[in-house]
Design a protein around this motif. Structure first.
Motif, PDB file in Angstrom:
ATOM      1  N   PRO A   1       0.809  -1.230   0.000  1.00  0.00           N
ATOM      2  CA  PRO A   1       0.000   0.000   0.000  1.00  0.00           C
ATOM      3  C   PRO A   1       0.839   1.276   0.000  1.00  0.00           C
ATOM      4  O   PRO A   1       0.400   2.312  -0.501  1.00  0.00           O
ATOM      5  N   ILE A   2       2.055   1.195   0.544  1.00  0.00           N
ATOM      6  CA  ILE A   2       2.892   2.396   0.553  1.00  0.00           C
ATOM      7  C   ILE A   2       3.414   2.693  -0.853  1.00  0.00           C
ATOM      8  O   ILE A   2       3.491   3.848  -1.269  1.00  0.00           O
ATOM      9  N   VAL A   3       3.724   1.639  -1.592  1.00  0.00           N
ATOM     10  CA  VAL A   3       4.120   1.824  -2.997  1.00  0.00           C
ATOM     11  C   VAL A   3       2.928   2.354  -3.805  1.00  0.00           C
ATOM     12  O   VAL A   3       3.076   3.254  -4.634  1.00  0.00           O
ATOM     13  N   LEU A   4       1.742   1.820  -3.516  1.00  0.00           N
ATOM     14  CA  LEU A   4       0.540   2.282  -4.220  1.00  0.00           C
ATOM     15  C   LEU A   4       0.290   3.768  -3.959  1.00  0.00           C
ATOM     16  O   LEU A   4      -0.022   4.532  -4.857  1.00  0.00           O
ATOM     17  N   ARG A   5       0.479   4.156  -2.697  1.00  0.00           N
ATOM     18  CA  ARG A   5       0.254   5.553  -2.337  1.00  0.00           C
ATOM     19  C   ARG A   5       1.255   6.453  -3.052  1.00  0.00           C
ATOM     20  O   ARG A   5       0.952   7.556  -3.481  1.00  0.00           O
ATOM     21  N   TYR A   6       2.472   5.944  -3.195  1.00  0.00           N
ATOM     22  CA  TYR A   6       3.532   6.682  -3.885  1.00  0.00           C
ATOM     23  C   TYR A   6       3.154   6.903  -5.348  1.00  0.00           C
ATOM     24  O   TYR A   6       3.263   8.014  -5.862  1.00  0.00           O
ATOM     25  N   GLU A   7       2.680   5.831  -5.997  1.00  0.00           N
ATOM     26  CA  GLU A   7       2.255   5.932  -7.397  1.00  0.00           C
ATOM     27  C   GLU A   7       1.064   6.897  -7.522  1.00  0.00           C
ATOM     28  O   GLU A   7       1.050   7.751  -8.401  1.00  0.00           O
ATOM     29  N   ARG A   8       0.096   6.784  -6.603  1.00  0.00           N
ATOM     30  CA  ARG A   8      -1.091   7.642  -6.695  1.00  0.00           C
ATOM     31  C   ARG A   8      -0.718   9.107  -6.500  1.00  0.00           C
ATOM     32  O   ARG A   8      -1.216   9.980  -7.197  1.00  0.00           O
ATOM     33  N   GLY A   9       0.183   9.336  -5.553  1.00  0.00           N
ATOM     34  CA  GLY A   9       0.640  10.710  -5.303  1.00  0.00           C
ATOM     35  C   GLY A   9       1.314  11.275  -6.533  1.00  0.00           C
ATOM     36  O   GLY A   9       1.106  12.440  -6.905  1.00  0.00           O
ATOM     37  N   MET A  10       2.116  10.441  -7.174  1.00  0.00           N
ATOM     38  CA  MET A  10       2.841  10.877  -8.352  1.00  0.00           C
ATOM     39  C   MET A  10       1.875  11.150  -9.507  1.00  0.00           C
ATOM     40  O   MET A  10       2.057  12.090 -10.274  1.00  0.00           O
ATOM     41  N   ARG A  11       0.827  10.321  -9.620  1.00  0.00           N
ATOM     42  CA  ARG A  11      -0.175  10.555 -10.661  1.00  0.00           C
ATOM     43  C   ARG A  11      -0.849  11.899 -10.458  1.00  0.00           C
ATOM     44  O   ARG A  11      -1.014  12.683 -11.390  1.00  0.00           O
ATOM     45  N   LYS A  12      -1.220  12.156  -9.220  1.00  0.00           N
ATOM     46  CA  LYS A  12      -1.896  13.401  -8.885  1.00  0.00           C
ATOM     47  C   LYS A  12      -0.997  14.586  -9.242  1.00  0.00           C
ATOM     48  O   LYS A  12      -1.433  15.552  -9.864  1.00  0.00           O
ATOM     49  N   ALA A  13       0.275  14.488  -8.841  1.00  0.00           N
ATOM     50  CA  ALA A  13       1.219  15.578  -9.087  1.00  0.00           C
ATOM     51  C   ALA A  13       1.413  15.789 -10.585  1.00  0.00           C
ATOM     52  O   ALA A  13       1.447  16.939 -11.064  1.00  0.00           O
ATOM     53  N   LEU A  14       1.513  14.701 -11.330  1.00  0.00           N
ATOM     54  CA  LEU A  14       1.694  14.799 -12.777  1.00  0.00           C
ATOM     55  C   LEU A  14       0.520  15.525 -13.419  1.00  0.00           C
ATOM     56  O   LEU A  14       0.688  16.416 -14.254  1.00  0.00           O
ATOM     57  N   LEU A  15      -0.690  15.129 -13.009  1.00  0.00           N
ATOM     58  CA  LEU A  15      -1.882  15.712 -13.622  1.00  0.00           C
ATOM     59  C   LEU A  15      -2.038  17.173 -13.233  1.00  0.00           C
ATOM     60  O   LEU A  15      -2.516  17.983 -14.007  1.00  0.00           O
ATOM     61  N   ALA A  16      -1.612  17.508 -12.017  1.00  0.00           N
ATOM     62  CA  ALA A  16      -1.759  18.884 -11.561  1.00  0.00           C
ATOM     63  C   ALA A  16      -0.689  19.792 -12.170  1.00  0.00           C
ATOM     64  O   ALA A  16      -0.980  20.899 -12.607  1.00  0.00           O
ATOM     65  N   ASP A  17       0.554  19.319 -12.203  1.00  0.00           N
ATOM     66  CA  ASP A  17       1.653  20.203 -12.576  1.00  0.00           C
ATOM     67  C   ASP A  17       2.158  20.032 -14.000  1.00  0.00           C
ATOM     68  O   ASP A  17       2.791  20.920 -14.547  1.00  0.00           O
TER      69      ASP A  17
END
Lengths: 356, 216
Positions: free
Chosen positions: A244-260
């Protein structure tokens, strides 16, 4: 038991049951989870010292011990395409496909459970399903293990646990693998960090088709390395805690990519779609790359959800693998022919009016 | 072994620094702390810390919420350093191994070293003088007693329900960590530890003295 040395592709296109379904917990990132047990039968030497007669006998013993209906494939009699087909579907390992001597694979109609006889150990029993639900897999696997162990005594030592041909599996002889789709971490060059981190925690990260394969299309498998000195429960719990920590890392990165970096993402997605619509030749790596971007775009709502389901997309990944292509064509194809057929299939599916 | 991060829970997960295939330091931590530590390792905005730094950072966070016993921990870490030094000289011993042969299948130790596969179950016994070291090297623990299932164990004993409860609590702990409720996570971790200790010592919360009254 049906003995199948000529596999029909239709056997493999059932919509239900298999690990391709794209359902289950965390299935946006976790493609599938798998648990595998290695077992050896008492009274026999390990593979290194086994005669072909002993191997044949073992296959026979296994086929009699398996509860219910299973499809049996004797690898020696199977065509090279059929052997690769089973590897592509994660039903057998490359080692079993490319090995020699009498060796067989057994699997249920839904491809959830499979057994390899005469791989590195006498038996390799595995359970695979889409999504991240290790408990369910474990329950099914224990059932099978118990029922087999009643028919054939397994080598077990009070101090060391299950004895295996290679000491890397001694103990529980259990390997838990989780297949992850990590497009954002790959795009942002964070995979190396993930690799080093999980390595530090005694887990391994590998490519789509196991040991020694490189990552293809942003797909990775994370599995436990140590099998001794911890219980099955502890191994499962460790994976349940860390994934789940790896999943959270990927999800965070997706969010950041889409935002920035929305234009970077849009660019990648549009290029992938354009290639899939237009290319006349596509090799496996390029296909995986583009379909990976489509999968990402679908999940993040960058492509309308009604244009394609994750289920269909997961299926395309597999149908465009070399052996699956040749099975569909009904003959063996050269690499160029495969690339052409693959491009054609994808062009038809992604033509402008169906996905936009 | 106690967790080298919180010094409370039983340590089950190894975390090590690797430099060109050489393990340069090893910390052993518990499952609860593992999620803290991996979170430290996988920080999107910071470069990857070493295992030691990550454990230290996890510890600092735990200390802040009072879930770590810092003084007791120092002694544990010091004794660990010495252990690290000792385990470095595995390679030298492999050169002076006399030819061992498994009587049961004829596989020699040399052959095993070359192909990495044993010939039969009896090889474990035949090569016993090296086997523990090899297993320790691979799995990071000295084999003592197999803690997992044996053949035919269906796991339907009365402990199964306790295990399910532990499972449920660990899931709660994970989501507490995910949502950064560290205090709640630490509480749950202590609760899980207590239950696990009870489970592994075979002590049941009820039914004490039942045996004697039945006999009389």
């Amino acid at each position: 038991m049906r003995l199948r040395n000529e596999l029909q592709l239709n056997d493999f296109l059932r919509p239900d049951g298999s690990w391709l379904r794209g359902v289950g917990p965390e299935s946006d990132i976790v493609i599938s989870s798998r648990i595998r047990l290695a077992r050896n039968v008492s009274g026999l030497p390990f593979q290194l010292r086994m005669s072909d007669d002993q191997r044949r006998e073992l296959v026979q013993q296994v086929s009699e011990a398996i509860p219910g209906h299973a499809i049996r494939v004797d690898l020696n009699d199977a065509s090279p395409i059929d052997r690769s087909l089973l590897v592509e579907r994660h039903l057998i390992s490359k080692e079993l496909a490319n090995g020699d001597g009498p060796r067989s694979a057994f699997f249920g109609p839904h491809e959830v459970v499979s057994i390899m006889a005469n791989e590195e150990d006498h038996l390799r029993i595995q359970c695979i399903h889409s999504g991240f639900d290790l408990r369910r897999l474990w329950r099914a696997l224990v059932k099978l293990d118990v029922s087999l162990s009643r028919q054939m005594p397994f080598v077990f030592n009070q101090r060391l646990g299950y004895l295996t041909a290679c000491p890397t599996n001694t103990g529980t002889a259990m390997r838990v693998s989780v297949m992850l789709h990590l497009p954002a971490l790959t795009m942002k060059d964070h995979i190396d960090k993930v690799k080093r981190s999980v390595d530090m925690m005694n887990l391994t990260i590998r490519g789509l088709y196991g040991e020694g394969t490189r990552a293809s299309g942003d797909f990775y498998q994370i599995s436990n390395q140590a099998t001794l000195g911890r219980s099955e429960e502890e191994i499962i719990r460790t994976i349940e805690t860390l994934i789940p920590i790896v999943l959270r890392y990927e999800r965070g990165m997706r969010k950041a990519l889409l935002a920035d970096e929305r234009s970077l993402v849009d660019d990648r997605v549009e290029r992938a779609l354009a290639t899939l619509r237009a290319a006349r030749r596509l090799d496996v790596d390029e296909m995986m790359q583009h379909l990976s971007m489509v999968r990402f775009a679908l999940l993040e709502g960058l492509i309308p959800a009604e244009s394609m389901t994750i289920d269909e997309l997961n299926r395309l990944f597999i149908l465009c693998q070399p052996a699956h292509l040749q099975k569909q064509a009904g003959r063996s194809l050269s690499a160029d022919e495969r690339d052409e057929l693959r491009a054609e299939m994808l062009r038809t599916r992604f033509s402008a009016d169906s996905v936009n | 072994m106690r967790c080298q991060c919180c010094n409370k829970e039983v340590a089950k997960i190894q975390i090590r620094d690797i430099d060109n295939w050489n393990i340069t330091s090893v910390r052993v931590i518990c499952e609860g702390c593992a999620s803290f530590v991996l979170t430290k390792l996988l920080n999107p905005t910071e470069p990857l810390p070493s295992a030691e730094q990550a454990v230290a950072a996890g510890q600092a966070e735990l200390a802040e919420i009072g879930a770590v016993d810092m003084d007791a921990l120092k002694g544990v870490l010091d004794s660990m350093e010495q252990h690290d030094d000792e385990s470095d000289d595995d390679d030298e011993s492999s050169d002076v191994i006399p030819t061992l042969t498994c009587e049961s299948c004829g596989t020699t130790f040399k052959e095993f070293q070359k192909v990495g596969r044993l010939g039969c179950p009896a090889c474990y016994e035949s090569f016993a003088e090296h086997m523990d070291q090899i297993l320790e090297h691979i799995h990071g623990v000295v084999p003592t007693e197999h803690p997992g299932r044996g053949p035919g164990a269906v796991d339907t004993d009365s402990r199964a329900s306790q295990r399910r409860e532990i499972q449920r609590l660990s899931q709660q702990m994970q989501s507490a960590v995910s949502s950064e409720h560290y205090e709640r996570a630490a509480q749950l971790r202590d609760q899980i530890r207590e239950m696990e200790e009870r489970l592994s010592s075979g002590r049941q919360p009820v039914a004490e003295g039942d045996g004697s009254s039945a006999a009389s």
